[in-house]
Design an enzyme around this catalytic site. Structure first.
Site, PDB file in Angstrom:
ATOM      1  N   LYS A  47       0.845  -1.202   0.000  1.00  0.00           N
ATOM      2  CA  LYS A  47       0.000   0.000   0.000  1.00  0.00           C
ATOM      3  C   LYS A  47       0.873   1.241   0.000  1.00  0.00           C
ATOM      4  O   LYS A  47       0.589   2.219  -0.697  1.00  0.00           O
ATOM      5  CB  LYS A  47      -0.925  -0.005   1.230  1.00  0.00           C
ATOM      6  CG  LYS A  47      -2.039  -1.025   1.112  1.00  0.00           C
ATOM      7  CD  LYS A  47      -2.768  -1.269   2.415  1.00  0.00           C
ATOM      8  CE  LYS A  47      -3.776  -2.410   2.245  1.00  0.00           C
ATOM      9  NZ  LYS A  47      -4.322  -2.916   3.507  1.00  0.00           N
TER      10      LYS A  47
ATOM     11  N   GLN B  48      -5.122  -1.998   9.757  1.00  0.00           N
ATOM     12  CA  GLN B  48      -4.796  -3.254   9.078  1.00  0.00           C
ATOM     13  C   GLN B  48      -5.287  -4.432   9.924  1.00  0.00           C
ATOM     14  O   GLN B  48      -4.881  -4.594  11.068  1.00  0.00           O
ATOM     15  CB  GLN B  48      -3.276  -3.332   8.856  1.00  0.00           C
ATOM     16  CG  GLN B  48      -2.829  -4.538   8.061  1.00  0.00           C
ATOM     17  CD  GLN B  48      -3.307  -4.527   6.611  1.00  0.00           C
ATOM     18  OE1 GLN B  48      -3.302  -3.501   5.943  1.00  0.00           O
ATOM     19  NE2 GLN B  48      -3.764  -5.665   6.123  1.00  0.00           N
TER      20      GLN B  48
ATOM     21  N   ASP C 224     -11.317   2.475   4.185  1.00  0.00           N
ATOM     22  CA  ASP C 224     -11.695   1.083   3.949  1.00  0.00           C
ATOM     23  C   ASP C 224     -13.201   0.896   3.802  1.00  0.00           C
ATOM     24  O   ASP C 224     -13.663  -0.198   3.507  1.00  0.00           O
ATOM     25  CB  ASP C 224     -11.205   0.239   5.145  1.00  0.00           C
ATOM     26  CG  ASP C 224     -10.353  -0.921   4.692  1.00  0.00           C
ATOM     27  OD1 ASP C 224     -10.211  -1.107   3.468  1.00  0.00           O
ATOM     28  OD2 ASP C 224      -9.837  -1.643   5.562  1.00  0.00           O
TER      29      ASP C 224
END
Ligand code: NAP
Length: 293
Positions: free
Chosen positions: A57, A101, A124
């Protein structure tokens, strides 16, 4: 010789194209805004797969011109410490997107942390407000993996209206939001899961079959209607006796590719699209987040 070889839905190539488009958009916006977009990934512990995803990422962000404000914490970090970090990132005007994460170590409550992220920085798309907007078909930040699947289907002009779509997997991360996105495009959606009876016959009804489970070769050729579109979200690591490992999906790729019309590879299918959608969400928040200029 196989009678038909499916066309590959090339997520890697499409992700590259999206990165290029985002890069150009960022260059224009940055000239007006005087700062680049920012993404903060919060990582706890040293899970090697998660660390690799975070590095990925970060690399993708650098290519597009998004500044990374990643924060790394040891496995024993407390819930309270992480809540404080999320609060700092919520207030930080350089940060447009925040991502925790997953998975987190067992002692941490990931759901309450996700709820704490400011919804307009929810890169997200997992905050209940953004999931609620999806449920109501209102614009909002969409979960990255399902949004990546939708973008990939769109790129290849795959018709959804009136089609029978079977999504195998009902997680809040993939299966459920994807089913809602497909429904919004007028597909007839079936969600299958671990308690589904006779998965093979349910799957065989699908014009478009999505596997989002995490089990190697769960989807075999006899479960696929000839000419179907097959999207493999699964990521499974296979190791051989010499200690080499490789990633595979949930679909028995070689056999299914002989009968499907389209198929996503693993790696190189949905994975790169997930990252592309994360960057897309960050740039979207940046472009809308006028009070942080
Ligand atoms: P998850 O939360 O573990 O959910 C798995 C789903 O599969 C559950 O709904 C489960 O049913 C269902 N399932 C389990 N065994 C089954 C079986 N034998 N038959 C039918 N359904 C079964 O996993 P997830 O987070 O959704 O992720 C799914 C897979 O996608 C994983 O391999 C993950 O690594 C991968 N993934 C990939 C990306 C990407 O970018 N490519 C992103 C996210 C996830 P129940 O609900 O009944 O338990």
């Amino acid at each position: 010789m196989p009678s038909q070889i499916a066309q590959i839905l090339d997520g890697k190539a499409l992700a590259k194209k999206i990165h290029e488009e985002l890069k150009q958009r960022v260059q224009i916006l940055q000239a007006e805004r005087g700062r680049p977009p920012g993404l903060a990934v919060v990582m706890v512990g040293d899970n090697p797969a998660s660390a690799a995803y975070v590095r990925n990422k970060e690399r993708a962000c650098a290519k597009v011109g998004i500044a990374s404000f990643n924060r790394y914490f040891p496995a024993q970090t407390s819930q309270q410490q992480l809540e404080q970090v999320i609060e700092e990132l919520n207030q930080d005007s350089r940060v447009d997107g925040i991502l925790v994460q997953l998975p987190l170590p067992d002692h941490l409550d990931s759901v309450s942390l996700l709820h704490q992220i400011r919804p307009d920085k929810d890169a997200d798309g997992l905050h209940p407000l953004n999931l609620g907007k999806l449920l109501r078909s209102e614009p909002g930040l969409r979960s990255c993996t399902p949004a990546g699947v939708m973008r990939l289907l769109q790129e290849y002009d795959i018709e959804l209206q009136g089609k029978q779509v079977v999504v195998v997997g009902r997680s809040i991360l993939v299966g459920k939001p994807l089913a809602l996105m497909l429904l919004a495009k007028n597909a007839t959606v079936t969600i299958a899961h671990s308690r589904t009876r006779d998965l093979a016959s349910v799957a065989r009804n699908a014009d478009i079959l999505v596997a989002a489970v995490g089990r190697t070769k769960l989807i075999t050729a006899d479960m696929v209607k000839p000419g179907a579109v097959v999207v493999d979200v699964g990521i499974n690591r296979l190791s051989d006796t010499e200690g080499n490992s490789r990633l595979v999906g949930d679909v028995d790729f070689d056999a299914v590719a002989e009968i499907a019309q389209y198929i996503t590879p693993v790696p190189g299918g949905v994975g790169p699209m997930t990252v592309a959608m994360l960057l897309h969400n960050t740039v979207l928040s940046y472009s809308q987040n006028l009070q942080t200029s």
